[in-house]
Design an enzyme around this catalytic site. Structure first.
Site, short mmCIF file in Angstrom:
data_model
loop_
_atom_site.label_atom_id
_atom_site.label_comp_id
_atom_site.label_asym_id
_atom_site.label_seq_id
_atom_site.Cartn_x
_atom_site.Cartn_y
_atom_site.Cartn_z
N ASN A 92 13.72 21.76 60.15
CA ASN A 92 13.27 20.67 59.46
C ASN A 92 12.08 20.15 60.55
O ASN A 92 12.31 19.50 61.63
CB ASN A 92 14.26 19.44 59.60
CG ASN A 92 13.81 18.35 58.78
OD1 ASN A 92 12.51 17.85 58.70
ND2 ASN A 92 14.57 17.46 58.30
N LYS A 140 20.66 18.68 51.56
CA LYS A 140 20.89 17.66 50.71
C LYS A 140 19.29 16.84 50.52
O LYS A 140 19.08 16.06 49.57
CB LYS A 140 21.84 16.55 51.17
CG LYS A 140 21.71 16.02 52.52
CD LYS A 140 20.89 14.57 52.42
CE LYS A 140 20.70 14.02 53.85
NZ LYS A 140 19.85 12.94 53.71
N GLN A 146 13.87 12.45 52.44
CA GLN A 146 14.21 12.09 53.77
C GLN A 146 13.22 11.05 54.14
O GLN A 146 13.55 10.27 55.06
CB GLN A 146 14.63 13.24 54.70
CG GLN A 146 15.07 12.62 56.11
CD GLN A 146 15.35 13.95 56.90
OE1 GLN A 146 14.61 14.88 56.97
NE2 GLN A 146 16.33 13.81 57.61
N TYR A 152 9.44 20.97 54.60
CA TYR A 152 10.66 21.48 54.77
C TYR A 152 11.52 20.87 53.32
O TYR A 152 12.05 21.74 52.79
CB TYR A 152 11.48 20.42 55.78
CG TYR A 152 12.93 21.00 55.97
CD1 TYR A 152 13.45 22.06 56.58
CD2 TYR A 152 14.09 19.87 55.78
CE1 TYR A 152 14.81 22.17 56.74
CE2 TYR A 152 15.03 20.02 55.79
CZ TYR A 152 15.71 21.16 56.45
OH TYR A 152 16.95 21.33 56.45
N ALA A 183 24.63 18.21 54.44
CA ALA A 183 24.00 17.05 54.80
C ALA A 183 23.96 16.86 56.29
O ALA A 183 23.15 17.50 56.92
CB ALA A 183 24.82 15.87 54.17
N GLU A 184 24.93 16.13 56.72
CA GLU A 184 24.84 15.87 58.50
C GLU A 184 26.03 16.90 59.05
O GLU A 184 27.10 16.65 58.96
CB GLU A 184 25.16 14.54 58.61
CG GLU A 184 24.50 13.32 58.02
CD GLU A 184 23.21 13.28 58.06
OE1 GLU A 184 22.74 13.87 59.35
OE2 GLU A 184 22.15 12.89 57.51
N VAL A 185 25.45 17.71 59.73
CA VAL A 185 26.00 18.96 60.39
C VAL A 185 25.78 18.90 61.89
O VAL A 185 24.35 19.05 62.27
CB VAL A 185 25.84 20.41 59.83
CG1 VAL A 185 26.73 21.31 60.37
CG2 VAL A 185 26.18 20.25 58.20
N THR A 187 24.95 20.65 64.68
CA THR A 187 24.39 21.88 65.17
C THR A 187 23.49 21.56 66.59
O THR A 187 23.42 20.47 66.67
CB THR A 187 23.44 22.68 64.34
OG1 THR A 187 22.16 21.71 64.00
CG2 THR A 187 24.24 22.82 63.03
#
Length: 256
Positions: A92, A140, A146, A152, A183-185, A187
């Site tokens: 992103n 997502k 976003q 992206y 969605a929200e991971v 990493t």
């Protein structure tokens, strides 16, 4: 549950860290053979050691169609077959409509999309032989937006469209194609982003609070579990699907 992945050869772009790393590790645990296409040498070496040599690390980025073709040729040279492809690599990069340019937008799409097509294109003859499976890791943001990241998000939306297109085109060969939308991971890349805020812990708590199921982020291992299932013949009648592994973040009322 036996997923029947023993000795199946799976290409994974961005397969050394984060979601890709979790997929590689999960495949090793299932007895599969991951071909890890990722420039992260330390993490790639650790995964090959974990696999006791039943893995291949190709330490380069997929900047060009030639890079993708070389990865496929190396996999076939090493193991003689390809049973699946996981398209995962990308970033992103914040190329937006206001803070961006047509040139930067085109480059962002190239970086996040073109290798998805090229890797599958060159792997296709082997996938036809094995009646393999393809998993595209999207986001997502392709369905919610976003803000400030046009390139992206355009690439992620295209990945979802290609998932449906390829699932139709490849029906005669019994090649299944599905996409996962995290969605929200949390990493390493996500952690780096969190650290850009004045109060990272406060920002992280705020995001966690917005996730309906468990008020926590999805783990890379939870995304990996879905990817590995979709690669297996236990998912033998699932194709053309967009699957959300996100604790209800995208579709449930976040006031919950």
């Amino acid at each position: 549950m036996n997923l029947h992945l023993q000795d199946k050869v799976i290409l994974i772009s961005g397969g050394a860290k984060g979601i890709g790393g979790a997929i590689s590790k999960g495949l090793i645990e299932e007895g599969a053979i991951p071909v890890i296409i990722d420039p992260s040498e330390k993490e790639g070496k650790e995964l090959v050691e974990l696999a006791v040599g039943k893995a291949l690390h190709l330490p380069w980025r997929l900047f060009s169609a030639e890079d993708c073709e070389k990865a496929v040729l190396e996999a076939v040279r090493a193991f003689g077959r390809i049973d699946g492809v996981v398209n995962n690599a990308g970033a992103n990069d914040g190329v937006g409509l206001e803070k961006g340019s047509p040139e930067a937008f085109a480059q962002s799409i190239a970086n996040n999309l073109h290798h998805y097509y090229s890797l599958v294109h060159f792997a296709l003859p082997e996938l036809k032989k094995s009646q393999g499976a393809i998993v595209n890791i999207s986001s997502k943001t392709a369905v919610t937006g976003q803000g400030g990241t046009s390139g992206y998000v355009a690439a992620k939306g295209a990945q979802l469209a290609l998932t449906r297109e390829w699932s139709v085109e490849l029906l005669p060969y019994h090649i299944r194609v599905n996409a996962i939308l995290p969605a929200e991971v949390y990493t390493p890349m996500y952690e780096s982003w969190i650290q850009t805020f004045p109060n990272p812990e406060e920002k992280l708590a705020e995001i966690n609070h917005q996730i309906p199921l468990g008020k926590r982020m999805t783990t890379p291992e939870e995304i990996a579990s879905m990817a590995i299932f979709l690669l297996s013949n236990r998912a033998s009648h699932i194709t053309g699907q967009h699957l959300y592994v996100d604790g209800g973040y995208t579709h449930l009322d976040r006031a919950l």
